[in-house]
Enzyme design. Structure first.
Site, PDB file in Angstrom:
ATOM      1  N   CYS A  32       0.853  -1.201   0.000  1.00 54.16           N
ATOM      2  CA  CYS A  32       0.000   0.000   0.000  1.00 54.16           C
ATOM      3  C   CYS A  32       0.884   1.243   0.000  1.00 54.16           C
ATOM      4  O   CYS A  32       1.796   1.365   0.818  1.00 54.16           O
ATOM      5  CB  CYS A  32      -0.933  -0.004   1.199  1.00 54.16           C
ATOM      6  SG  CYS A  32      -1.954  -1.484   1.247  1.00 54.16           S
ATOM      7  N   GLY A  82       2.801  -4.841   9.269  1.00 58.66           N
ATOM      8  CA  GLY A  82       2.816  -5.937   8.311  1.00 58.66           C
ATOM      9  C   GLY A  82       1.487  -6.692   8.241  1.00 58.66           C
ATOM     10  O   GLY A  82       0.459  -6.185   8.608  1.00 58.66           O
ATOM     11  N   CYS A 288      -7.159   6.481  22.707  1.00 62.51           N
ATOM     12  CA  CYS A 288      -6.073   7.353  23.179  1.00 62.51           C
ATOM     13  C   CYS A 288      -6.077   8.715  22.486  1.00 62.51           C
ATOM     14  O   CYS A 288      -5.817   9.734  23.123  1.00 62.51           O
ATOM     15  CB  CYS A 288      -4.727   6.667  22.999  1.00 62.51           C
ATOM     16  SG  CYS A 288      -4.369   6.198  21.289  1.00 62.51           S
ATOM     17  N   CYS A 294      -2.193  10.239  27.181  1.00 56.83           N
ATOM     18  CA  CYS A 294      -2.144   8.905  26.585  1.00 56.83           C
ATOM     19  C   CYS A 294      -1.019   8.126  27.251  1.00 56.83           C
ATOM     20  O   CYS A 294      -0.733   8.332  28.422  1.00 56.83           O
ATOM     21  CB  CYS A 294      -2.010   9.006  25.071  1.00 56.83           C
ATOM     22  SG  CYS A 294      -0.483   9.758  24.483  1.00 56.83           S
ATOM     23  N   CYS A 309       4.538   3.981  21.523  1.00 59.77           N
ATOM     24  CA  CYS A 309       3.296   3.986  20.761  1.00 59.77           C
ATOM     25  C   CYS A 309       3.592   3.477  19.353  1.00 59.77           C
ATOM     26  O   CYS A 309       4.703   3.634  18.844  1.00 59.77           O
ATOM     27  CB  CYS A 309       2.760   5.423  20.710  1.00 59.77           C
ATOM     28  SG  CYS A 309       1.564   5.719  19.409  1.00 59.77           S
ATOM     29  N   ASP A 310       2.576   2.935  18.732  1.00 58.69           N
ATOM     30  CA  ASP A 310       2.690   2.426  17.370  1.00 58.69           C
ATOM     31  C   ASP A 310       3.124   3.519  16.389  1.00 58.69           C
ATOM     32  O   ASP A 310       3.764   3.248  15.376  1.00 58.69           O
ATOM     33  CB  ASP A 310       1.298   1.875  16.982  1.00 58.69           C
ATOM     34  CG  ASP A 310       1.290   1.286  15.596  1.00 58.69           C
ATOM     35  OD1 ASP A 310       2.291   0.675  15.224  1.00 58.69           O
ATOM     36  OD2 ASP A 310       0.269   1.443  14.896  1.00 58.69           O
ATOM     37  N   CYS A 351      -6.350  25.204  21.993  1.00 55.48           N
ATOM     38  CA  CYS A 351      -7.142  23.998  22.238  1.00 55.48           C
ATOM     39  C   CYS A 351      -7.798  24.052  23.615  1.00 55.48           C
ATOM     40  O   CYS A 351      -8.949  23.633  23.773  1.00 55.48           O
ATOM     41  CB  CYS A 351      -6.255  22.751  22.160  1.00 55.48           C
ATOM     42  SG  CYS A 351      -5.692  22.375  20.503  1.00 55.48           S
ATOM     43  N   CYS A 360     -12.215  16.275  21.536  1.00 50.34           N
ATOM     44  CA  CYS A 360     -11.041  16.214  20.658  1.00 50.34           C
ATOM     45  C   CYS A 360      -9.724  16.095  21.429  1.00 50.34           C
ATOM     46  O   CYS A 360      -8.876  15.284  21.105  1.00 50.34           O
ATOM     47  CB  CYS A 360     -11.025  17.461  19.769  1.00 50.34           C
ATOM     48  SG  CYS A 360      -9.581  17.562  18.716  1.00 50.34           S
TER      49      CYS A 360
HETATM   50  S1  SF4 Z   1       0.817   9.340  20.530  1.00 48.65           S
HETATM   51 FE1  SF4 Z   1       0.129   7.201  20.341  1.00 48.65          FE
HETATM   52  S2  SF4 Z   1      -0.765   6.750  22.330  1.00 48.65           S
HETATM   53 FE2  SF4 Z   1      -0.644   9.008  22.140  1.00 48.65          FE
HETATM   54  S3  SF4 Z   1      -2.609   9.646  21.261  1.00 48.65           S
HETATM   55 FE3  SF4 Z   1      -1.220   9.329  19.546  1.00 48.65          FE
HETATM   56  S4  SF4 Z   1      -1.608   7.193  18.905  1.00 48.65           S
HETATM   57 FE4  SF4 Z   1      -2.435   7.426  20.961  1.00 48.65          FE
HETATM   58  S1  SF4 Z   2     -10.799  21.027  17.413  1.00 46.14           S
HETATM   59 FE1  SF4 Z   2      -9.267  19.871  18.547  1.00 46.14          FE
HETATM   60  S2  SF4 Z   2      -7.311  20.484  17.654  1.00 46.14           S
HETATM   61 FE2  SF4 Z   2      -8.823  22.047  17.073  1.00 46.14          FE
HETATM   62  S3  SF4 Z   2      -8.726  23.641  18.655  1.00 46.14           S
HETATM   63 FE3  SF4 Z   2     -10.320  22.178  19.270  1.00 46.14          FE
HETATM   64  S4  SF4 Z   2      -9.250  20.746  20.621  1.00 46.14           S
HETATM   65 FE4  SF4 Z   2      -7.674  21.809  19.436  1.00 46.14          FE
END
Ligand code: SF4
Ligand code: SF4
Length: 446
Positions: A32, A82, A288, A294, A309-310, A351, A360
């Site tokens: 992909c 994978g 998360c 997180c 984190c991934d 925010c 959010c």
């Molecule tokens: S950094 Fe990783 S653990 Fe943190 S919000 Fe993003 S995906 Fe989730």
């Molecule tokens: S929508 Fe999300 S990223 Fe945008 S100002 Fe609000 S909390 Fe922040």
């Protein structure tokens, strides 16, 4: 052990954690174009065998079960790649065998597996059903949208193979989630993609925005990570041409929501709508990206290396290896707590003052590479989209939250959304159960 309280009021170490495990690293039978994970081959030396050993597997499973906070009654193993099915059915039969050997009394163990579906056959489906695996199936919509990026190593589209896998999963009664990567190409087709999946029988749907920051990588001379923030109104210049645009993503979600709220509440479960409803009910979302902090969703490589984190499988976010340091120590380390706390600590004032922050929370730090309109760093690239979407759903979400508080079915929102009156006693119930209104939602308290 660090027992400091997080903003959610629960000690970091007492929160359940989750590890996304990659027993075959980035090896995949598809190619992909937007896969963020393929270049991770560079992290491990040439000649590396991309397969978790039996010793590592057993050590990990035993530790994962043992190190859950006291009182945890359910745990989930998450297998990803994978393409994990390349490991063969034997590997997962062995996983289940080890899980049964180490399970604790009163604890229920489940498994999720993310797949492109190409290799799924009857044997896989029988196994998934028998051991109640929840399958995540990657599909980006109808063929003309899906095949744009989801191609094999010869460049051929994979849509027909994925749909065959979906039919097989359904035939065997295996639970599955459709996982849609929203990109610039399919991003204008939210309603169409949603209807396509719903009409194909999908009951669980997730939408993942693709955001590829340009210039991610390391400085050629200093090896320092490339950073830098882009002005709010120049967001497009910061990402690849495959990345979904912020406003496009917002409109995508709005189009899906408008379809869903009129006819599918209680029948089709869209992950971001469930998360939003939690936020409107006053319960912190479980995903998360929408939580204030997180750090409890980690990733583990095929050799036992654990990362924060991934999305941060990078040397500076390596916590250690489970074959050397106990998993519990890695998960509850100061480094990991700092990683999780940074999500809240780096949230810009823009925010903090936002009317939809409760839903959010600045989304994922991986995507926070814009400057706010007033010039502060760390605004999420997708902000304009999320803000439009969360504001759009505010009215219906308030109504659904109210219905839930009254112990009534949120599905009753559908009538209001369609602008119709409350159904008569003998009318079909708006929740879509197929029963009469009087013997369904009305009886249940409406
Ligand atoms: S950094 Fe990783 S653990 Fe943190 S919000 Fe993003 S995906 Fe989730
Ligand atoms: S929508 Fe999300 S990223 Fe945008 S100002 Fe609000 S909390 Fe922040």
């Amino acid at each position: 052990m660090n027992t400091e309280l997080t903003d959610a009021g629960t000690a970091f170490t007492d929160q359940p954690f989750h590890v996304m495990t990659k027993p075959i690293g980035p090896i995949c039978n598809l190619d992909c174009t937007y896969c963020y994970y393929l270049h991770k081959e560079e992290l491990y030396p040439r000649g590396n065998k991309w397969k978790m050993t039996d010793d590592c597997l057993e050590s990990y499973i035993a530790q994962y079960i043992r190190s859950q906070p006291p009182g945890t009654s359910e745990i989930t193993f998450a297998w990803q790649g994978g393409e994990p099915t390349l490991l063969g059915l034997d590997f997962f039969e062995r996983c289940v065998e080890i899980q049964q050997k180490h399970e604790r009394r009163g604890m229920s163990i489940s498994n999720t597996l993310q797949t492109n579906g190409v290799l799924l056959d009857d044997d896989w489906c029988r196994f998934f059903l028998k051991h109640r695996f929840l399958i995540g199936l990657s599909i980006d919509g109808p063929a003309d949208l899906h095949d744009e990026f989801r191609v094999d190593h010869q460049g051929a589209g994979s849509h027909s193979r994925v749909m065959a896998a979906m039919r097989k999963l359904r035939k065997f009664g295996v639970e599955y989630n459709a996982l849609v990567v929203v990109n610039r190409h399919n991003g204008a087709h939210g309603g169409r993609i949603y209807r396509y999946l719903r009409d194909a029988g999908c009951r669980y749907v997730q939408f993942i925005p693709i955001v590829e920051k340009q210039g991610i990588g390391r400085h050629a001379e200093t090896d320092a990570p490339l950073t830098g923030f882009t002005a709010f109104d120049k967001a497009q210049s910061a990402v690849s041409s495959r990345s979904v645009l912020p406003e496009q993503f917002g409109q995508f979600l709005i189009d899906v929501f408008d379809e869903w709220v009129q006819r599918d509440v209680g029948r089709v479960f869209v992950q971001i709508f469930d998360q939003a409803l939690s936020a409107w009910v006053g319960v912190e979302p479980s995903l998360c990206v929408f939580r204030r902090t997180c750090g409890r969703a980690l990733a583990m490589e095929h050799n036992g290396d654990v990362y924060s984190c991934d999305h941060f499988v990078e040397p500076e976010h390596l916590l250690g290896n489970v074959n050397v340091i106990p998993l519990e120590e890695l998960v509850n380390s100061g480094q990991q707590q700092a990683f999780g706390d940074a999500k809240l600590e780096t949230l810009p004032q823009y925010c903090l003052d936002c009317e939809v922050r409760h839903a959010c929370n600045g989304e994922c730090p991986k995507n926070r590479f814009l400057m706010t309109p007033d010039g502060a760093e760390g605004l999420n690239y997708l902000c304009a989209g999320y803000r439009a979407f969360f504001n759009h759903i505010d009215g219906p979400m308030q109504k659904m939250a109210q219905l839930l508080k009254q112990r009534r079915s949120p599905a009753l929102i559908m009538e209001a959304a369609r602008g119709k009156h409350t159904p008569g006693r003998n009318d079909p119930c708006p929740c879509g159960s197929g029963r009469k209104f009087k013997s369904c939602c009305q009886k249940n308290g409406s």
